[in-house]
Design a protein around this motif. Sequence first.
Motif, PDB file in Angstrom:
ATOM      1  N   THR A  89       0.792  -1.261  -0.077  1.00 35.25           N
ATOM      2  CA  THR A  89       0.230  -0.052  -0.112  1.00 35.25           C
ATOM      3  C   THR A  89       0.685   1.203  -0.133  1.00 35.25           C
ATOM      4  OG1 THR A  89      -1.751  -0.957   1.166  1.00 35.25           O
ATOM      5  CG2 THR A  89      -1.962   1.241   1.420  1.00 35.25           C
ATOM      6  N   ILE A  90       0.788   1.903  -1.071  1.00 35.84           N
ATOM      7  CA  ILE A  90       1.277   3.307  -1.282  1.00 35.84           C
ATOM      8  C   ILE A  90       0.466   4.531  -0.800  1.00 35.84           C
ATOM      9  CG2 ILE A  90       2.880   4.890  -2.521  1.00 35.84           C
ATOM     10  CD1 ILE A  90       3.861   2.346  -4.048  1.00 35.84           C
ATOM     11  N   VAL A  91       0.571   5.096   0.075  1.00 38.72           N
ATOM     12  CA  VAL A  91      -0.023   6.366   0.372  1.00 38.72           C
ATOM     13  C   VAL A  91       0.902   7.424  -0.231  1.00 38.72           C
ATOM     14  CG1 VAL A  91      -0.762   8.083   1.938  1.00 38.72           C
ATOM     15  CG2 VAL A  91      -1.138   5.626   2.616  1.00 38.72           C
ATOM     16  N   LEU A  92      -0.152   8.229  -1.607  1.00 42.63           N
ATOM     17  CA  LEU A  92       0.479   9.203  -2.168  1.00 42.63           C
ATOM     18  C   LEU A  92      -0.141  10.416  -1.924  1.00 42.63           C
ATOM     19  CD1 LEU A  92       2.002  10.135  -4.803  1.00 42.63           C
ATOM     20  CD2 LEU A  92       0.224   9.558  -5.930  1.00 42.63           C
ATOM     21  N   GLY A  93       0.730  11.347  -1.291  1.00 48.41           N
ATOM     22  CA  GLY A  93       0.346  12.734  -1.219  1.00 48.41           C
ATOM     23  C   GLY A  93       0.794  13.369  -2.204  1.00 48.41           C
ATOM     24  N   VAL A  94      -0.445  14.226  -2.780  1.00 45.53           N
ATOM     25  CA  VAL A  94      -0.156  15.040  -3.758  1.00 45.53           C
ATOM     26  C   VAL A  94      -0.465  16.686  -3.242  1.00 45.53           C
ATOM     27  CG1 VAL A  94      -1.439  15.691  -6.096  1.00 45.53           C
ATOM     28  CG2 VAL A  94      -1.437  13.404  -5.168  1.00 45.53           C
ATOM     29  N   SER A  95       0.423  17.422  -3.708  1.00 40.34           N
ATOM     30  CA  SER A  95       0.434  18.870  -3.188  1.00 40.34           C
ATOM     31  C   SER A  95       0.263  19.703  -4.398  1.00 40.34           C
ATOM     32  CB  SER A  95       1.551  19.395  -2.256  1.00 40.34           C
ATOM     33  OG  SER A  95       2.858  19.149  -2.755  1.00 40.34           O
ATOM     34  N   GLY A  96      -0.038  20.986  -4.078  1.00 45.15           N
ATOM     35  CA  GLY A  96      -0.517  21.903  -5.244  1.00 45.15           C
ATOM     36  C   GLY A  96       0.399  22.583  -5.993  1.00 45.15           C
ATOM     37  N   GLY A  97       1.102  21.748  -7.021  1.00 49.43           N
ATOM     38  CA  GLY A  97       1.645  22.247  -8.081  1.00 49.43           C
ATOM     39  C   GLY A  97       1.385  21.721  -9.343  1.00 49.43           C
ATOM     40  N   ILE A  98       1.733  22.394 -10.442  1.00 48.45           N
ATOM     41  CA  ILE A  98       1.313  22.115 -11.714  1.00 48.45           C
ATOM     42  C   ILE A  98       1.641  20.510 -11.991  1.00 48.45           C
ATOM     43  CG2 ILE A  98       3.252  23.284 -12.982  1.00 48.45           C
ATOM     44  CD1 ILE A  98      -0.098  22.499 -14.536  1.00 48.45           C
ATOM     45  N   ALA A  99       2.824  20.158 -11.373  1.00 48.24           N
ATOM     46  CA  ALA A  99       3.217  18.710 -11.814  1.00 48.24           C
ATOM     47  C   ALA A  99       2.159  17.769 -11.143  1.00 48.24           C
ATOM     48  CB  ALA A  99       4.503  18.373 -11.074  1.00 48.24           C
ATOM     49  N   ALA A 100       1.155  18.429 -10.535  1.00 46.07           N
ATOM     50  CA  ALA A 100       0.045  17.423  -9.710  1.00 46.07           C
ATOM     51  C   ALA A 100      -0.468  16.465 -11.146  1.00 46.07           C
ATOM     52  CB  ALA A 100      -1.136  18.141  -9.043  1.00 46.07           C
ATOM     53  N   TYR A 101      -0.880  17.180 -12.190  1.00 47.47           N
ATOM     54  CA  TYR A 101      -1.355  16.240 -13.256  1.00 47.47           C
ATOM     55  C   TYR A 101      -0.541  14.985 -13.239  1.00 47.47           C
ATOM     56  CZ  TYR A 101       2.031  17.521 -17.020  1.00 47.47           C
ATOM     57  OH  TYR A 101       3.117  17.718 -17.817  1.00 47.47           O
ATOM     58  N   LYS A 102       0.774  14.955 -13.274  1.00 51.75           N
ATOM     59  CA  LYS A 102       1.743  13.936 -13.553  1.00 51.75           C
ATOM     60  C   LYS A 102       1.302  12.803 -12.674  1.00 51.75           C
ATOM     61  CE  LYS A 102       5.407  16.509 -15.600  1.00 51.75           C
ATOM     62  NZ  LYS A 102       6.951  17.062 -15.633  1.00 51.75           N
ATOM     63  N   SER A 103       0.799  13.047 -11.516  1.00 48.36           N
ATOM     64  CA  SER A 103       0.712  11.956 -10.531  1.00 48.36           C
ATOM     65  C   SER A 103      -0.558  11.123 -10.676  1.00 48.36           C
ATOM     66  CB  SER A 103       0.358  12.800  -8.938  1.00 48.36           C
ATOM     67  OG  SER A 103       1.055  13.761  -8.830  1.00 48.36           O
ATOM     68  N   ALA A 104      -0.979  11.486 -11.588  1.00 47.95           N
ATOM     69  CA  ALA A 104      -2.373  10.565 -12.198  1.00 47.95           C
ATOM     70  C   ALA A 104      -1.555   9.409 -13.017  1.00 47.95           C
ATOM     71  CB  ALA A 104      -3.166  11.395 -13.015  1.00 47.95           C
ATOM     72  N   GLU A 105      -0.854   9.718 -13.758  1.00 50.39           N
ATOM     73  CA  GLU A 105       0.009   8.809 -14.234  1.00 50.39           C
ATOM     74  C   GLU A 105       0.903   8.012 -13.504  1.00 50.39           C
ATOM     75  OE1 GLU A 105      -0.297   7.863 -17.592  1.00 50.39           O
ATOM     76  OE2 GLU A 105       1.420   6.650 -17.820  1.00 50.39           O
ATOM     77  N   LEU A 106       1.403   8.499 -12.552  1.00 51.09           N
ATOM     78  CA  LEU A 106       2.496   7.752 -11.598  1.00 51.09           C
ATOM     79  C   LEU A 106       1.495   6.865 -10.887  1.00 51.09           C
ATOM     80  CD1 LEU A 106       4.911   7.568  -9.673  1.00 51.09           C
ATOM     81  CD2 LEU A 106       4.101   9.511  -8.442  1.00 51.09           C
ATOM     82  N   CYS A 107       0.301   7.205 -10.574  1.00 51.56           N
ATOM     83  CA  CYS A 107      -0.672   6.240  -9.788  1.00 51.56           C
ATOM     84  C   CYS A 107      -0.791   4.866 -10.850  1.00 51.56           C
ATOM     85  CB  CYS A 107      -2.018   6.779  -9.842  1.00 51.56           C
ATOM     86  SG  CYS A 107      -2.474   7.360  -8.322  1.00 51.56           S
ATOM     87  N   ARG A 108      -0.982   5.106 -12.066  1.00 52.04           N
ATOM     88  CA  ARG A 108      -1.216   4.066 -12.898  1.00 52.04           C
ATOM     89  C   ARG A 108      -0.015   3.226 -12.827  1.00 52.04           C
ATOM     90  NH1 ARG A 108      -3.961   3.109 -17.102  1.00 52.04           N
ATOM     91  NH2 ARG A 108      -2.083   2.919 -18.365  1.00 52.04           N
ATOM     92  N   LEU A 109       1.054   3.755 -12.829  1.00 51.40           N
ATOM     93  CA  LEU A 109       2.306   2.958 -13.106  1.00 51.40           C
ATOM     94  C   LEU A 109       2.397   2.067 -11.832  1.00 51.40           C
ATOM     95  CD1 LEU A 109       4.599   5.608 -14.624  1.00 51.40           C
ATOM     96  CD2 LEU A 109       4.018   3.641 -15.688  1.00 51.40           C
ATOM     97  N   LEU A 110       2.210   2.799 -10.729  1.00 51.28           N
ATOM     98  CA  LEU A 110       2.395   2.105  -9.085  1.00 51.28           C
ATOM     99  C   LEU A 110       1.429   1.026  -9.149  1.00 51.28           C
ATOM    100  CD1 LEU A 110       3.134   5.169  -6.797  1.00 51.28           C
ATOM    101  CD2 LEU A 110       4.720   3.510  -7.860  1.00 51.28           C
ATOM    102  N   ILE A 111       0.244   1.139  -9.787  1.00 43.22           N
ATOM    103  CA  ILE A 111      -0.765   0.119  -9.775  1.00 43.22           C
ATOM    104  C   ILE A 111      -0.424  -1.063 -10.780  1.00 43.22           C
ATOM    105  CG2 ILE A 111      -3.306  -0.450 -10.341  1.00 43.22           C
ATOM    106  CD1 ILE A 111      -3.866   2.592  -9.207  1.00 43.22           C
ATOM    107  N   GLN A 112       0.081  -0.620 -11.858  1.00 45.04           N
ATOM    108  CA  GLN A 112       0.580  -1.787 -12.919  1.00 45.04           C
ATOM    109  C   GLN A 112       1.844  -2.752 -12.091  1.00 45.04           C
ATOM    110  OE1 GLN A 112       2.382   0.014 -16.461  1.00 45.04           O
ATOM    111  NE2 GLN A 112       0.219   0.608 -17.061  1.00 45.04           N
ATOM    112  N   GLU A 113       2.445  -1.832 -11.446  1.00 44.37           N
ATOM    113  CA  GLU A 113       3.554  -2.861 -10.480  1.00 44.37           C
ATOM    114  C   GLU A 113       2.782  -3.520  -9.343  1.00 44.37           C
ATOM    115  OE1 GLU A 113       7.181  -2.290 -10.121  1.00 44.37           O
ATOM    116  OE2 GLU A 113       7.268  -1.239 -12.149  1.00 44.37           O
ATOM    117  N   GLY A 114       1.623  -3.324  -9.275  1.00 41.08           N
ATOM    118  CA  GLY A 114       0.862  -4.395  -8.159  1.00 41.08           C
ATOM    119  C   GLY A 114       0.671  -3.727  -6.919  1.00 41.08           C
TER     120      GLY A 114
END
Length: 416
Positions: free
Chosen positions: A14-39
């Motif tokens: 279980t990875i708890v992903l904290g997303v704070s308020g910068g423009i790079a926040a949109y990249k965290s969506a793809e990051l989520c997918r990659l982490l989920i792909q890793e199981g």
Amino acid sequence: MGQEEGVRILRDKTIVLGVSGGIAAYKSAELCRLLIQEGAAVRVVMTRAAQEFISPLTFSTLTGHPVLTEIFGAGSGGPLTHIDLARAADLFLVAPATANILGKLAAGLADDLLTTTALAVDCPTLIAPAMNVNMFAKAAVQENLNLLRRRGWGIIEPDEGFLACGTTGKGRLASLERIVAACRRALAPQDFRERRVLVTAGGTREPLDPVRYIGNYSSGKMGYALARAAWERGARVTLISASQLPPPPEVDLVPVVKAAEMLAGLQERFAAADVVIMAAAVADFRPVQVAGRKIKKEDQGELNVHLEPTEDILATLAQVRQNQLLVGFAAETEDLLANAGHKLAAKGLDLIVANNITRPGAGFGSETNIATLIYPGGQYQELPQLPKLEVAYRILDAITTLPRFQRGESGPERKE
Ligand code: CTP
């Protein structure tokens, strides 16, 4: 150990992903997918500012879990959410981390769910800052980062490049590949911590003239997998590579072309090394003459190339070794055990990884390998067909059982 334990380090974590308020926040969506792909299972906590940049709905859809945003009331999931999250977390990752969140974490503030959870967790913690280049360079930000680093946070340094604010410099969120790699390292066994590992990879190319060379079919994938696996397990890795593949993140890459350059690259670093893994397919012969200009076919009736042997790199290193642990590879087409066992003895190796390259799933360029690990006493261990990263994990497992590794003679405490 599971069949693909090494490859799936993040499986069921279980990875708890904290997303704070910068423009790079949109990249965290793809990051989520990659982490989920890793199981992994990903639980997202967002600050209010983050929600200005990206909707919680995006994350809840990707993760299959409600996104938590508040300590109290709607979006809080209950008054003890931070404790529940902290208990569930195998890894806590803040990506992107703004200058503001860094300041709060460094100060130990807890005025929103993200910072409160950060204080409650008892698991590895990682932070991937992303901000404008001047903001990142500010003493306040750097000192906060240093403080967090000293307190055990893993800092995933930003990349340099074009930033959303139109400037260029250091501040861009680390590539998602680097962030995933850091997550894997945070949860991998750290049995190679601080060991200095040299890995060679790829097929050397021995020039004939400015446009031609004698080469082989090695892709370098096995060596790259080893470099990556050793880094994940805590090693300081240098990859001396004759391969064209892009380097795995965080390893020190030394590009080479010829066998002689590979030998020189190793010799330069050998004294400081603990483990040398020769996964490269080194040319055994090179042209005696290298033409200074392109050989033209009209100048030749037929072309005879006179070849001379290259230096045997492993044998050369074995002669000057102190306590370095040496691992070789043997690509064979027949009599696997006998041929590889002979190389192990002749080159003074601690371990040899033999594979029959004629078997489907074991040849050059393949994504998988079928390896047999042979030890100096003659014992051997046949591995099934596995992805190369998994084979790399098994080879590292085998290295940790070797007396030279266990005695720490190849470890950081070795006297130089
Ligand atoms: N190797 C080396 N220097 C060379 C050739 C090979 O250090 N000039 C290393 C390889 O990186 C590998 C091991 O030796 O780890 C065995 O390589 P391989 O080509 O299978 O064996 P060779 O000793 O070259 O024998 P042969 O080609 O005759 O099978």
